[in-house]
Structures are given as structure tokens and as C-alpha cells.
Design an enzyme around this catalytic site. Structure first.
Site, short mmCIF file in Angstrom:
data_model
loop_
_atom_site.label_atom_id
_atom_site.label_comp_id
_atom_site.label_asym_id
_atom_site.label_seq_id
_atom_site.Cartn_x
_atom_site.Cartn_y
_atom_site.Cartn_z
N ASP A 123 38.99 -38.96 -18.78
CA ASP A 123 37.96 -39.99 -18.86
C ASP A 123 38.51 -41.16 -19.69
O ASP A 123 39.60 -41.07 -20.28
CB ASP A 123 36.67 -39.41 -19.46
CG ASP A 123 35.42 -40.15 -18.96
OD1 ASP A 123 35.54 -41.34 -18.57
OD2 ASP A 123 34.34 -39.55 -18.95
N TRP A 124 37.78 -42.23 -19.71
CA TRP A 124 38.17 -43.51 -20.34
C TRP A 124 38.66 -43.30 -21.78
O TRP A 124 37.87 -42.93 -22.65
CB TRP A 124 36.97 -44.45 -20.30
CG TRP A 124 37.23 -45.83 -20.82
CD1 TRP A 124 37.23 -46.23 -22.13
CD2 TRP A 124 37.51 -47.01 -20.05
NE1 TRP A 124 37.48 -47.57 -22.22
CE2 TRP A 124 37.66 -48.08 -20.96
CE3 TRP A 124 37.64 -47.26 -18.68
CZ2 TRP A 124 37.93 -49.39 -20.53
CZ3 TRP A 124 37.91 -48.56 -18.27
CH2 TRP A 124 38.07 -49.61 -19.19
#
Lengths: 726, 726
Positions: B269-270
Site C-alpha cells: 500500500d501507499w
């Protein structure tokens, strides 16, 4: 040695000899605990028919019984008229006092003074044993982080370290150095497993926590209690991820007995063996009996599953005979340790019972405990203590006269007539010039707010209002889970009425759980949380309100801003996006609340003030088997003598798993005169930073540990880094 | 085969050949996903300098990009000007539509119609790929049982079975049968691990659940998505009991790849790889790189840890080279599967982009989805649909004109100007004789209630009030966790003002989470929950309110009475003391609430009524590898054509661990004309009753399974017992 050899080694010679001559039925009899009465009507079931059961050896223990004389007569039947003369074990839930009731456990934990709790437990043991009892179902050491759970009142709060220290204190207090002394009592550390984390805070529900959390958060107080010699344990009602602890062989026989070397006796909770059927893991009662016995549960509290169905279970699986022998042997062994084979009548001295209950000394200790338990949550402009200037104080709130509430959950033989309630305490101890008036105001038992007009009227003549508000005794305790952590509507209304008078309002908070009280925080200039303070509540409140004693209790659990903020602990993992006050960042927080609780873990104010030097270390490098020594100088910089609780927190900055942001690893409650300085030293072992890997396998890692000293988990003053080398 | 052999077998020949000639830097480049813009300002970072990075092979993928032409030009640079000509992968969060925005995922789940969600995902893929995109970060399959968590809006709710069916539907819809078709899209099943159970519902926090719960509750949708061919996965931000999933080798490389045979690509994820330092498990960025790569995370979303620090990590531990090869090889292989080596320009047909977005057919499907997603929570006296008699309806509430809110969290290229808002929908579709007036009333974005006097005034002329109230778009979604599940104060005030007019009040509820709305339930005669309905919300609401279509959505999560009742599921273990309505018994419940939620899982009313026959079984005895067949006859006994969702629940009555009270194991949404009867058959495998024992080890036990048919988890009509024989 095989596991069975190790288990057999826990049995006394006398127990082994008895086992050799006892019938299966007699052995099963030892495993049966019967109710000798109801909890509010002791001894009521001790009929002649019941005595016949004792003669036939069908009973191992009674609970809900009391009385030196009555139990002495019963014991004589067992010893003199049963086949093998095995004595009975008499038990009661003596949790925070027997006749001299101390503050509720959550309040005792707030003292942050294990010596106080040890003393309270010792007094409870002296009083109970004078009344013929041998065994209490305490301490309850269940860590609880969700205040919706009603039984949070019965434990030491949210923290495994504080909980462990307090577990040890209680075990030592109840048991002393010699279980056979006649005035010491067998402790039951309960409720083994993870009883304190039921889903949603609903009592009896599944605790669905990770194995790491089982062992790092919930087990430490059980471990500590074993190291302190706890003679018995009770298993929890509930299941951990599907396994009811009453049938959890890995945890009971495995961790407690095998890994930790526990030699004593394990009892089920009330009816819990039969309830294995409700859990959906036992097909019938014999199956339930087999599951519990195999797990290592020796005594069946009242379900009569062992008594009526264990024989059938043994028929189905003869290997259970070995388990039965161990269980009966452990029970007989603990009876021997209590001196019951040699001097059972030590517990039945009626003169002692007549003279040693509720003594002035015991009352004085209860008063001290209530003083020490009180937590000053807020104190703007030194609203408390009341100044010595002449003034008229209006005390308001039905809780001020509610003696029953001050006895809290589990009151043993505590009597409302022996309680000094708050209004009497305030009146009787009022210094000259302080005039106390009283109005009932609103009652937390109902929604009737008709008394508030009286409050408004009387307030006109008062200089200030002392509002006694909160929850009554029956809102916390077993099966008393609540979806709402706010104070009852009537109490909210009373607060608002008091604020509306425009007079300064100080609050005496009465509660058995952490509450969400933002409106009390906003509206009152001072909040003194006295929990439920026991038999001397009123005197202790007077001591604190009038400034005879400075409050120094500290919260053992944080108070949330709102119900929805719970559960919350200072000790969570930081996560990849740690909570940040800047709401524009995407972090681990609620959008509609601050990232901190209303009152933090460890929080509590004083009438004085204290300054800390920087934390210093004897050495900044310690080997894994070495010892960490940290010191701080603490000075009372205020005008009055006061206690201070110095708190030491740890942060393991790097590990193979995420570690909590902070972990309590030491605390000391000290008393200082004005201008007095104390040197406070903490000695720790790197083992206290061990990380759980798998059952019985913990890692002490090399690397840096950071230690913080502070006034609470949220108010740290300085730190020291220690490098552990391996 | 060794594990490495198995992993290598997942790579295409082309990938292997490329790996043989690529430099370490070029391989690392494939692992890097860069932001080509901001989520609200696409392509904005695609500067000339950025193109040079592409030429040097430093970029594997872009997110926050779009446009057939723009991305086509960019792709040409990669293919024609970089050393190895490896194409780029273009990604976006296309979650519930690209240009044609469908209801938010929690609403899509409420359709209980996988074919609908498959169709919506197919349309999203067609539109996205027409705009040059290859890859979406959907489906989000995180089970969520605590509505405080803001991202509950992005998933399919509380149930692993419903969640699994809906995960499959989305994967099939996005990917179709051929990833290289040019109008199909690579799905990302996310967020692997247990993202949906952060402590207290606070986003990014630790999920501290048992291993059993990880595998029985949270993993099933991931498992189902893999079986359906999900080409990629995303790991979660958070940790499970201390192990961040981005570094969880056992779960990522172990369970997903080794146990389940997943061959595709895994993305972080980011910024999550860098955030391993915040978790306290990575000492520095190279360490973070090593942890994530070893765990099996192939692509680094934006943290640049792989890009800048993986080379250093490989220097420290050369064994990481093998992991790097696998990661780069998987990324290249997936690019090949998408047809990017052979026909990259299939995604860059500007004519297609101009003609295939937001087509009338797509809009019609979005309207149908919004109809199907709506859940009629309450409907006293058939308040809905509005009768055809002439009447004046006052629509009130700022949300009725709030187009942005109907787009919900993650709106890709959805445009507020394309949304049919509620008031326009109601006006434009009003049958003759129904006069619609509108007043803004109160706005959920602020506490201004000055508009309520208008409401009161206009209500005087109205026959009834249709109140549009709830939460606006920004109260749910990522980092949008809330401590309070009640509707905002302005909305409460508007409800009260409407009730005070004395006119009948029906409510259109707008929300992205389950809410605690007892006062809406008490005050409104009807409540139609439309969630956030997408681009055709207004038309769909009109269709429902005017009775053109009967609502048949069902709740994928229960609605609590109060915030403090959450989390709660119908599917908890019974415990030893199952919740009992009798409050005098000590059972698993709150003292201050009913034992049931306000609206149960599976609840949803209809304008028609349905009768069920008793559930019947083809055979009451089935072998473990056999098949269970259950049928029920369903008759529409009402006056209008309507859909009904037939629900099948299971109870495993006896196991070696406690099993949930009920588990959903089948459902079918059917359409019936008045008096029409359908025979609904469910075919199940005993494997669906498998109990988790340990990793990759599940038990199917012999014994009885009880099946229940019903209208919701709380409204069961009949049951059948099936014996499983082994």
C-alpha cells in the site's frame, strides 16, 4: 521425568496414601464443590440430608458458607464421621474485605501501593479465617481494557505490569508465609485465560485475541501470582478464539502446570463445566466432565458434572482415572497445606471471631486505603481541598448517603450499617467554620429529577457545591456490562442543575469503571474520583476534601472522551502511521476526537507539586542477564506533605515484531514533606523486555531500550537509553 | 519441487529471458511504482525529467494517471526508448466505477447479487481501459465488523461468505476471461491480512485477532479471489498482533503463494514499505526493503524504498537477489498477461475513450445497481412507496442536493456534474399529482440549523415529509474513523424539527457505514437506506419512492442501537451463557440494551411479501466429499412484483472448538411476480463447514450440521439437520 511424574510429585504423601484406599466415588466426591447456601443467605442449604452427603464423602468443598461455630460443627462431621476423615474446604468470594470492606479492587489498584493491597488482603484473611473460612476466590487478575465490561471493577485495570505487582501483593496478603497458620487463607488467582477481553465488552463473550496478546498482556499476572505461590487458580467462563478455558488443556495443564510448574489446585467457575455444552464443544455431561478433567480442572464448582457424570466418562475412557487421582490428590494436598488434617479447629475459634472482625485497627487501614485509592482527576484553581475559611458547602447527590454503593461488587459480610457514608463523613469531620448542608438531588437508580429544584434552592445559600455523582454499585460487576460509559441521565441532569446555579462545583465521582465524563470535566472545577471506597469512605473523603491528606491515587486505566473511544490503551503498537494531533494527516486516530483520552493511564493530581531530576542510569550498557538500574531525584516543591507515584515506562524501539509505544515497567509511591527530596531507584532485568515467540519461548534481544520517567503515561519528563548486549 | 522452483514456474519465458539480461538497477526499476500525479490532479508529475527515468528503466508502474492519449505517449517512451522495452503498468483506484460511478462498495454488497457487482466491475474495466489504464486497486475484500472504521464503506461488510462471493464477482468483472483483451483490467485483491479489524476501529491500528479468526473470518475472501484468478494483491498497512502484513512472510509468501498457489504480483500500500520503520521492525530503509521483499511484496507503491535502498539491502544480504528476480519476473509476467508486450496500444484508442464512457447503457446499469442496493429498513403502514394519490411532498435535507456525497469514497473520474441528485431525481420522475417541494433544512457538513425554520414553515403546506439525512461523503473512507456512530447533530435536529411538524416523516438515509439511529427508527414511519448510490442515485431513489421498483437490498452488516453496541455480529460464538432476553439471568449481553441489534444482518423489507415452505433436503446424510442439497419454495404473496433475497445459514452444533451461532452459507436474490412461486435450491459442500486447525490444515468433522432458511440472520423460518459422515 514424565509429565505425570511431575504432576505426582506435587502430591503429599498423605494424599498418595489416601488415594490408595479411596473408592472412585470418594475421589469424585473430593472434586465436588457444593453451595452451602446462597451468596446472600449463607449456610442455608446445610440441611441434615446435606450432612449425610458429607458423611458419605460426596463433598470436597462448600462455598457460600461462613461462621466459626457453624462451620466447625460441619467440619467435625467430615473429619469424625466420614470414612477417611478428609476435611472439608470452606470458600467464599472474599474479594476486597470480609467484614471490613476496603475499596473495590479497581480502587485498590489506584493506590499504586502493593503494600496497601497486601495489608488489605491480610486483614481480609484474618477476618475470614476467624469465621471458619479457608479459601477465597481472589485475586481477580484479569486485565481489562474495555470499561463496558462490568467486571472491570473487580480487577487491577488495564496494565499487565501493574496487574502483576498487584496480583503478587494480594496472594502474599491472603496466604502469608504459612497456609497452615490458621489466620492465612488460600488464594485463588482468577480467571485463568482471557476473561477480561470479551467481544464488545459483553460479559462471558469470546476473547478473540492473538496468541501474543494472550501471553504478553493477559498471562503475566497469572505468572506472577504463581511465582508468589498462589495455591489455587480458577478458570474463566469464556472461550479464547473458540476454546473455553475450562477445557483448555494447553493453557491449564500445559502453560500453568507444565511450563510454570504450578503444583496447586484448579477450580472451575460457577457451573462452568456444565456450560461446556452451551459452548458447543461437549456433546453431553460426561463429555463435559472428560474435557474439563483432561484440561486439568480439579474441582467442579456447583455444576455437579463431576459428581454425577464423571463416573460415566471414566467408563467411556478409563485413562481418565489417572486424571481423577491427580485432581483428588491435589485437593487433599491443599487441605493438608491448610493444616486441616492436623488442626482444623484453628479456624473455628469463636472468641477470635467475636473479637477480631471490624476492629478499630482494621477500620483505620480501610480508611487509609480509601484515602490512597482516590484519584484527583481535575483541580482547577486549587478548588480542593476546601479552604479553612468559614464557608457554607452544599453537598448534593443521593450517592452521598448510599452506603450500599460504597461496598461495591462482592461485599462478603460487609454491612451497610457499618459504612460511614459520604455525607456523614463530611459532616462529622467538618473543621470549624465549614457548614455542611445536604440535598439528595438526583438518584442514579432512577430517572427522577424532581429533587433538583431543592438543589437549586439550597444552592442559593451556599458558597459552593460538592456534587456526589456517578454510578451505583449495581452498574458494575458480574454480568453488568454496559453499552454506555456515560453517567446515568439523572446524574447528568444534576450536574447541569448544579452548574446552572453559578456556584463553584466540585465533584466527588463514584464509579466502578472508567467513565466517559467530558461534561463533568467541562463543568466542575475539581473532580475527585473515589471509586467505591468501602466501609470508611465517608471519613476518607472528609480527610481528602478537608486537606488532611493529599490525594495521590493514579488511574489504572484511561478514561475515554466518549464510549466509542474505548478500548484504548497508552500501550498500543505505534503502527505505520502513528496517531498525530494534526488532523489533516492520515493517521491512527478518530476524526472526531483528540488522539489522547480524557484522563490518561497513570494520571492523578496532588495538593502539592513535585519536580523530577533527569532520569539517570548506573550503566548504559547491560548484558541480557545483567541488571538495569535507573534513578531519579524527586522533590516535593509544594506546601504540603503528599504522596507521589513515580512511574517508569519502557519502549523497545526495534524488534522482530512491533512493540507497544510504551510499557509500564516500574513505579513507586513515596511520601514527601515539603522541600523534601527522595532518590528513587528502579532495578530491572532485561528479561522484562522479553518478547513472546511461542509457548514457553521468549526472546531477550540485544539493542536499545528507552526508559521514560513521568507523572503518567502521557506526561513523561525525561528518558534514558540502555543498550542490551547479548 | 522446492518452493523456489514453484515460484519460478509462475514466471513467463519472456520474463525469465529478460531477467537474464537486465541489470540489478533495471530489475529494481520494475519494482517501483511512482505517482504520476496526485489523486485529484492526474498526470501532473509526468515531466520531461520523469520521462528520462522511464527511459532509464527506473519505473515499473504509475498510479494516479489516466487518459488514452497521454498514457499512450508515455507507454511509447517505455517500449521504444528504454533499454529492454518493458512496458509500463498504469494503475488507478477504480473502486466502484471509473466515470460511471456505481454505489459505494458497502451498497453494492447490499444488493446481495454478485451478477450485479460483476457487471459494475466489468463496466468499470471497460471505461478504465478505454482511458489507458491496466490495473485497479480493487476489490477491497476486508471484512469489517466495527462501523467506527471509516473504510467499512469500501468493502462488502461483516460476513466472510458474502464477502467471498462478492470478491469473486468483482475479480471476474474486472478481469473477464482474458486479461489481454484490452477491455479487461487487472484486479488487486486488498488489503491482504486483517486490515478491517483495527483496535477500536481506528484506521491503521493493530488487528489483534486470533489465528483462527485470521483464517476463518478475514482470509476467506482472499482465498476466493485467488481461486477466481485475481492477478494481484495488495498488502495491508497495519500489523496483525505485531507483524505488519507488508513484512509478513508467513502470510504473504507462505499462505497466499505457497499454500494457495498464487502466481501473480503483490504490491504494497501507499508508502507502506517505508512505514515498516514506524512500526518498529525495520532499523532503516534497506532493512525495510529486505523485510518487504523477503515477505514477498513485489512492488513498492511510492515509498521509493526499493528504488533507493534495495541495492544496499542486497549488498548486506546477497540472498535477496533471488527474491528480486522473482519480484521483477512476476511484474514482467503480469505485463505480458495484460498484452502489453504485444499490443500495448489496445489501451490507447482515443475514439474508444471518447465513445465508451458514461454511455446510456452504463448509466442504466448504475441506476439498476442503486435500486438493488437500497435497503428498506422500516416501513410502517406501507408509508413507502408513496401512494399515487395527489399529494404534496416536502423533501428536506441538504444531502438531497449533494451530488458529491453520492459519489462516495474513491470516485475515480466520477464528476459531480454527471450525478442525478436526489431532489432532481424525485422532481423529474414525479408521477402526475405528486407535487415536490424542497427545503435545504440542515447540512451534515456543519452545525447550522437556521434552515429548520424554513422546513417547519413549508411543512405546513405539505402532506408528508421526505427527509434526506445521514452522513456526507467525507465521514467515511480512509482515515475517516469515527468514535460516534450517530448521525451528525444537524441531522438529528432536522429529524426532530420534521417530527415536530406532526406530518408523516419518511427518511432517505445516506451513509457509508452502519449507523446507530434509534431516534430515526422511533420517529420515522419509513427508512430507506440508499447508502451513497452513485451517479444515478436520484433516479433510483425516485424509482423506489414512487414504487416503480420494490426495494430488496439486505444489510451486509448489522446496525447497532448505540455506538457502544459495536462490534456485534450475528455470528459470534454462543459462549457458555448465551445472550438471553431475560435480563434477570447472567448472560452474554449488555444490561442497558436488547440482545439484538437495531437492524440485523440480512435485514431488508419489501413492498411485497413472501412465504417460504419448510426447508427440505435431498438427503439427510452426506459424506464429507459429497454434496448437500437444500431447497425451499418461495412465493410472492403480495401485490407487486419484487425481488427477495433467500438466505441460508448454518450451525455446527458440536466441534472441538466453539463454532459461531450461525454462519451464512448461501443466498439467492430472485424476482417474483405476484403469486409466482420459485423453487430455490442450494448446493453446498461439507467443506464449507471445515474448521481451522493450523496453517493449511482444516478439519471436516462428522456430525450434525443444522441449516436454517430465513429473511435475515434474526428472522429464520425453518431448519434442516444434515449428518456428515466420514
Amino acid at each position: 521425568v514424565t509429565q505425570n511424574d511431575a504432576a505426582m510429585a506435587c502430591l503429599s504423601e498423605r494424599a498418595k496414601n489416601l488415594l490408595a484406599v479411596m473408592s472412585v466415588e470418594e475421589k469424585i466426591g473430593q472434586l465436588h464443590q457444593a453451595a452451602g447456601g446462597r451468596s446472600k443467605n449463607l449456610n442455608s442449604k446445610l440441611t441434615p440430608e446435606e450432612l449425610d452427603k458429607v458423611r458419605r464423602g460426596e463433598i470436597g468443598s462448600y462455598l457460600h458458607v461462613a461462621g466459626a461455630k457453624e462451620l466447625g460443627e460441619l467440619q467435625k462431621v467430615a473429619i469424625e464421621e466420614s470414612t477417611h476423615g478428609i476435611p472439608l474446604l470452606f470458600a467464599m468470594d472474599v474479594v476486597h474485605g470480609y467484614k471490613t470492606i476496603f475499596p473495590v479492587p479497581l480502587g485498590m489498584a489506584s493506590t499504586w501501593e502493593p503494600a496497601m493491597w497486601e495489608s488489605a488482603s491480610k486483614i481480609a484473611a484474618e477476618e475470614s479465617t476467624a469465621s471458619g473460612l479457608h479459601w477465597t476466590f481472589a485475586p481477580m487478575v484479569d486485565i481489562a481494557r474495555d470499561p463496558r465490561w462490568g467486571r472491570i471493577v473487580e480487577g487491577a485495570g488495564a496494565d499487565p505490569y501493574l496487574g502483576s505487582v498487584m496480583a503478587v501483593a494480594q496472594v502474599k496478603g491472603f496466604q502469608g508465609n504459612d497456609l497452615a497458620a490458621g489466620n492465612t487463607m488460600l488464594a485463588t488467582t482468577k480467571h485463568l485465560g482471557v476473561y477480561g477481553a470479551p467481544t464488545g465488552g459483553r460479559d462471558y463473550g469470546t476473547s478473540d485475541v492473538s496468541e501474543r496478546t494472550v501471553h504478553e498482556i493477559y498471562m503475566p499476572p497469572f505468572y506472577a501470582a504463581n511465582a508468589a505461590g498462589s495455591g489455587s487458580y480458577m478458570t474463566a467462563f469464556n472461550d479464547i478464539a473458540g476454546i473455553p478455558t475450562t477445557a483448555n488443556e494447553e493453557l491449564v495443564d500445559g502453560v500453568l502446570r507444565e511450563d510454570w510448574g504450578f503444583c496447586g489446585m484448579i477450580v472451575s467457575d460457577w457451573n462452568a463445566i456444565d456450560e461446556l455444552r452451551n459452548h458447543g464443544i461437549a456433546a453431553d455431561r460426561p463429555h463435559a466432565a472428560a474435557l474439563a478433567l483432561k484440561a486439568g480442572v480439579d474441582m467442579d464448582m456447583t455444576s455437579e458434572v463431576y459428581k454425577n457424570d464423571l463416573a460415566e466418562a471414566i467408563k467411556r475412557d478409563p485413562s481418565l482415572m489417572a486424571d481423577l487421582d491427580l485432581a483428588a490428590g491435589r485437593i487433599i494436598t491443599i487441605k493438608e497445606k491448610l493444616g486441616l488434617f492436623d488442626n482444623a479447629m484453628a479456624y473455628h475459634d469463636e472468641a477470635r471471631e467475636a473479637s477480631q472482625l471490624l476492629t478499630p485497627a482494621n477500620r483505620a487501614e480501610a480508611r487509609k486505603a480509601a484515602q490512597m485509592a482516590a484519584v484527583l482527576l481535575k483541580n482547577d484553581n486549587n478548588a480542593l481541598p476546601l479552604s479553612t475559611e468559614p464557608q457554607r458547602v452544599l453537598v448534593a447527590g443521593a450517592l452521598a448517603q448510599d452506603a450500599l454503593t460504597q461496598l461495591g461488587s462482592w461485599r462478603a459480610r460487609g454491612d451497610v450499617n457499618d459504612v460511614v457514608n459520604i455525607i456523614d463523613g463530611l459532616k462529622n469531620n467538618a473543621p470549624e467554620g465549614i457548614e455542611i448542608d445536604y440535598v439528595v438531588g438526583a438518584d442514579p437508580y432512577n430517572d427522577d429529577v424532581s429533587g433538583l429544584s431543592d438543589l437549586t434552592e439550597k444552592a442559593a445559600n451556599a458558597d459552593r457545591i460538592l456534587l456526589v455523582l456517578g454510578e451505583h454499585f449495581d452498574l458494575s460487576g458480574e454480568a453488568r456490562s454496559r453499552s454506555d460509559l456515560e453517567i446515568p441521565p439523572s446524574q447528568q441532569a444534576m450536574l447541569q442543575a448544579a452548574i446552572d446555579t453559578g456556584k463553584p462545583v466540585s465533584v466527588i465521582l463514584v464509579t466502578g469503571r472508567a467513565l466517559a465524563i467530558p461534561e463533568v470535566d467541562a463543568g466542575a472545577d475539581a473532580i475527585l474520583n473515589i471509586w467505591m471506597g468501602g466501609i470508611e469512605t465517608g471519613n476518607a473523603v472528609a480527610d481528602l476534601v478537608y486537606g488532611k491528606v493529599s490525594p495521590a491515587g493514579r488511574l489504572p486505566i484511561s478514561f475515554p472522551h466518549k464510549t466509542g473511544q474505548a478500548p484504548f490503551t497508552y500501550s498500543e503498537n505505534p503502527g505505520g502511521r502513528p496517531a498525530d494531533p494534526d488532523i489533516t494527516k492520515d493517521t491512527n486516530r478518530f476524526m472526531d476526537l483528540p488522539i489522547t483520552p480524557l484522563y490518561a493511564f497513570g494520571h492523578g493530581l496532588s495538593y502539592s507539586s513535585f519536580e523530577y531530576s533527569d532520569l539517570s542510569a548506573a550503566s548504559n550498557q547491560v548484558t541480557a542477564d545483567g541488571s538495569i538500574e535507573l534513578s531519579v531525584q524527586v522533590t516535593n516543591t509544594g506546601d504540603v506533605a503528599a504522596d507521589e507515584v513515580v512511574q517508569l515506562y519502557m519502549r523497545d524501539k526495534l524488534s522482530f515484531v512491533a512493540r507497544p509505544k510504551l510499557e509500564l515497567r516500574g513505579f513507586k509511591r513515596i511520601s514527601l514533606e515539603p522541600n523534601q527530596t527522595a532518590n528513587v531507584t528502579f532495578t530491572l532485568s532485561p528479561q522484562q523486555a522479553a518478547v513472546y515467540k511461542s509457548r514457553n519461548n521468549w526472546a531477550v534481544e540485544s539493542g536499545e531500550l528507552e526508559f521514560f520517567i513521568g507523572h503518567s503515561a502521557q506526561d513523561l519528563t525525561s528518558s534514558q537509553t540502555i543498550e542490551i548486549t547479548t
